[in-house]
Write a protein that holds these residues in place. Structure first.
Motif, mmCIF file in Angstrom:
data_model
loop_
_atom_site.group_PDB
_atom_site.id
_atom_site.type_symbol
_atom_site.label_atom_id
_atom_site.label_comp_id
_atom_site.label_asym_id
_atom_site.label_seq_id
_atom_site.Cartn_x
_atom_site.Cartn_y
_atom_site.Cartn_z
ATOM 1 N N GLN A 30 0.856 -1.175 0.059
ATOM 2 C CA GLN A 30 0.052 -0.013 0.117
ATOM 3 C C GLN A 30 1.037 1.086 0.058
ATOM 4 O O GLN A 30 0.482 2.194 -0.663
ATOM 5 N N ILE A 31 1.914 1.350 0.813
ATOM 6 C CA ILE A 31 2.757 2.307 0.854
ATOM 7 C C ILE A 31 3.400 2.766 -0.359
ATOM 8 O O ILE A 31 3.460 3.687 -1.007
ATOM 9 N N GLN A 37 2.010 6.559 -6.950
ATOM 10 C CA GLN A 37 0.615 7.263 -7.345
ATOM 11 C C GLN A 37 0.962 8.773 -7.119
ATOM 12 O O GLN A 37 0.755 9.828 -7.946
ATOM 13 N N ASP A 38 1.536 9.134 -5.760
ATOM 14 C CA ASP A 38 1.654 10.386 -5.349
ATOM 15 C C ASP A 38 2.983 11.365 -6.142
ATOM 16 O O ASP A 38 2.883 12.447 -6.211
ATOM 17 N N SER A 111 14.121 18.705 -4.782
ATOM 18 C CA SER A 111 12.932 19.206 -5.022
ATOM 19 C C SER A 111 11.839 17.860 -5.101
ATOM 20 O O SER A 111 10.744 18.015 -4.518
ATOM 21 N N THR A 112 12.371 17.016 -5.812
ATOM 22 C CA THR A 112 11.248 15.741 -6.034
ATOM 23 C C THR A 112 11.130 15.234 -4.442
ATOM 24 O O THR A 112 9.790 14.855 -4.278
ATOM 25 N N HIS A 120 4.232 10.861 1.599
ATOM 26 C CA HIS A 120 4.771 9.525 2.119
ATOM 27 C C HIS A 120 4.537 9.503 3.485
ATOM 28 O O HIS A 120 3.944 8.238 3.807
ATOM 29 N N VAL A 121 4.661 10.512 4.358
ATOM 30 C CA VAL A 121 4.285 10.592 5.772
ATOM 31 C C VAL A 121 2.834 10.468 5.795
ATOM 32 O O VAL A 121 2.445 9.678 6.713
ATOM 33 N N ASP A 122 1.964 11.089 5.165
ATOM 34 C CA ASP A 122 0.699 10.985 5.165
ATOM 35 C C ASP A 122 0.186 9.544 5.141
ATOM 36 O O ASP A 122 -0.717 9.071 5.559
ATOM 37 N N SER A 123 0.765 8.781 4.121
ATOM 38 C CA SER A 123 0.651 7.274 3.818
ATOM 39 C C SER A 123 0.795 6.497 4.925
ATOM 40 O O SER A 123 -0.057 5.772 5.315
#
Length: 165
Positions: A30-31, A37-38, A111-112, A120-123
């Motif tokens: 999932q991560i 995707q993000d 910057s990427t 990523h942290v939100d996930s």
């Protein structure tokens, strides 16, 4: 039971092992999906960028980076080539030792990473951290540290601290 018989897992131990295995597979998948995707990054891309962002001068010897990531130098070299083609990193020879190439995080790479990190942290929060109580987070961290310590230095894990309550 003789010494050559396996120590089969008890029901509780089997439940623990299977829960970890299933969680590890589902959570990692999932991560990884969210990251791709993000931000369009793979886990490996993110790990390289993240390691470099914490290194002094955003640069690291390729061998040292491979060791930190637990990768072979060959695998890392191939991956770095693909990242270099995307402008995320560059390879440079060291002036003090021509045999030691370094990988350097580019402005594009930085910057990427800065754009990807909050997502990523939100996930990680959505799918793991926020599902656990503070007590579960502490227990999980302690469990992980025991296993990592055991696998990192071959030492026997220390027994858990017992509360007097």
């Amino acid at each position: 039971m003789t010494s050559d018989e396996p120590r089969w897992l008890t029901g509780a131990e089997q439940r623990t092992w299977q829960a970890y295995r299933r969680m590890h597979l589902l959570l990692a998948a999932q991560i990884s999906r969210d990251l791709a995707q993000d931000s369009g990054l793979s886990d490996a891309d993110y790990d390289v960028l993240s390691h470099l962002s914490f290194a002094e001068g955003n640069r690291c010897q390729i061998g040292e980076l491979a060791d930190r990531m637990l990768w072979s130098r060959s695998r890392l070299s191939h991956h770095l080539k693909r990242m270099q083609q995307r402008g995320l990193v560059v390879r440079e020879g060291r002036t003090d030792d021509a045999r030691c190439a370094e990988v350097v995080l580019t402005e594009e790479g930085l910057s990427t990473l800065k754009a990807a990190a909050p997502l990523h942290v939100d996930s990680a929060r959505r799918h793991f951290i926020d599902l656990l109580t503070p007590e579960q987070q502490t227990a999980f961290a302690e469990i992980g540290e025991v296993v990592v310590r055991h696998l990192s230095d071959g030492a026997e894990p220390r027994p858990p601290k017992r509360s007097n309550a």
